[in-house]
Design a protein around this motif. Structure first.
Motif, short mmCIF file in Angstrom:
data_model
loop_
_atom_site.label_atom_id
_atom_site.label_comp_id
_atom_site.label_asym_id
_atom_site.label_seq_id
_atom_site.Cartn_x
_atom_site.Cartn_y
_atom_site.Cartn_z
N LEU A 166 0.85 -1.19 0.00
CA LEU A 166 0.00 0.00 0.00
C LEU A 166 0.88 1.24 0.00
O LEU A 166 1.61 1.50 0.95
N ASP A 167 0.83 1.97 -1.09
CA ASP A 167 1.61 3.20 -1.23
C ASP A 167 0.64 4.37 -1.37
O ASP A 167 0.02 4.53 -2.41
N LEU A 168 0.51 5.13 -0.31
CA LEU A 168 -0.36 6.31 -0.32
C LEU A 168 0.46 7.60 -0.28
O LEU A 168 -0.06 8.66 0.04
N SER A 169 1.72 7.50 -0.62
CA SER A 169 2.61 8.66 -0.53
C SER A 169 2.26 9.74 -1.54
O SER A 169 1.71 9.47 -2.61
N THR A 170 2.57 10.97 -1.16
CA THR A 170 2.46 12.14 -2.02
C THR A 170 1.07 12.29 -2.62
O THR A 170 0.90 12.50 -3.81
N ASN A 211 -4.85 14.66 4.33
CA ASN A 211 -4.71 15.36 5.59
C ASN A 211 -5.65 14.73 6.61
O ASN A 211 -6.40 13.82 6.29
N GLY A 212 -5.58 15.20 7.84
CA GLY A 212 -6.36 14.59 8.91
C GLY A 212 -5.54 13.49 9.57
O GLY A 212 -4.33 13.41 9.42
N SER A 213 -6.23 12.64 10.28
CA SER A 213 -5.55 11.55 11.00
C SER A 213 -5.22 10.39 10.07
O SER A 213 -5.92 10.16 9.08
N SER A 240 -0.12 15.30 4.45
CA SER A 240 -0.35 16.30 5.50
C SER A 240 -1.11 15.70 6.67
O SER A 240 -1.99 16.34 7.24
N PHE A 241 -0.81 14.45 7.00
CA PHE A 241 -1.46 13.83 8.15
C PHE A 241 -1.10 14.59 9.41
O PHE A 241 -0.02 15.18 9.51
N SER A 242 -1.99 14.54 10.38
CA SER A 242 -1.73 15.19 11.66
C SER A 242 -2.24 14.29 12.77
O SER A 242 -2.93 13.30 12.52
N GLY A 243 -1.90 14.63 13.97
CA GLY A 243 -2.33 13.84 15.11
C GLY A 243 -1.34 12.73 15.42
O GLY A 243 -0.21 12.73 14.96
N SER A 244 -1.80 11.78 16.17
CA SER A 244 -0.95 10.70 16.64
C SER A 244 -0.90 9.55 15.62
O SER A 244 -1.91 9.23 15.00
N ILE A 245 0.27 8.96 15.47
CA ILE A 245 0.39 7.76 14.64
C ILE A 245 -0.31 6.64 15.40
O ILE A 245 0.03 6.36 16.54
#
Length: 76
Positions: free
Chosen positions: A7-11, A15-17, A37-42
């Motif tokens: 699973l490659d969701l790069s670039t 955004n969001g979690s 531009s993900f944010s929050g906790s991994i």
């Protein structure tokens, strides 16, 4: 998607979690979430990915980790 291994969701300007459901894709061997531009906790649910060989999280400057103990259980 339960059989998904790569699973490659790069670039993608996501955004969001980071979606928690990714942790249920237990056959994943490669996961790339870089340059979004993900944010929050991994999510610690990523620790459920026991078959994971590659985890790429480059340039996720808005993400934090509260506990990365799950990462140390991976041998790859």
């Amino acid at each position: 998607m339960s059989r998904l291994r790569y699973l490659d969701l790069s670039t993608n300007f996501f955004n969001g979690s980071i979606p928690v459901f990714i942790g249920s894709m237990t056959r994943l061997r490669y996961l790339d979430l870089s340059y979004n531009s993900f944010s929050g906790s991994i999510p610690p649910e990523l620790g459920s990915l026991k078959n994971l060989h590659f985890l790429l999280l480059n340039s996720l400057s808005n993400c934090t980790t509260e506990n990365i103990d799950w990462l140390f259980h991976h041998s790859h």
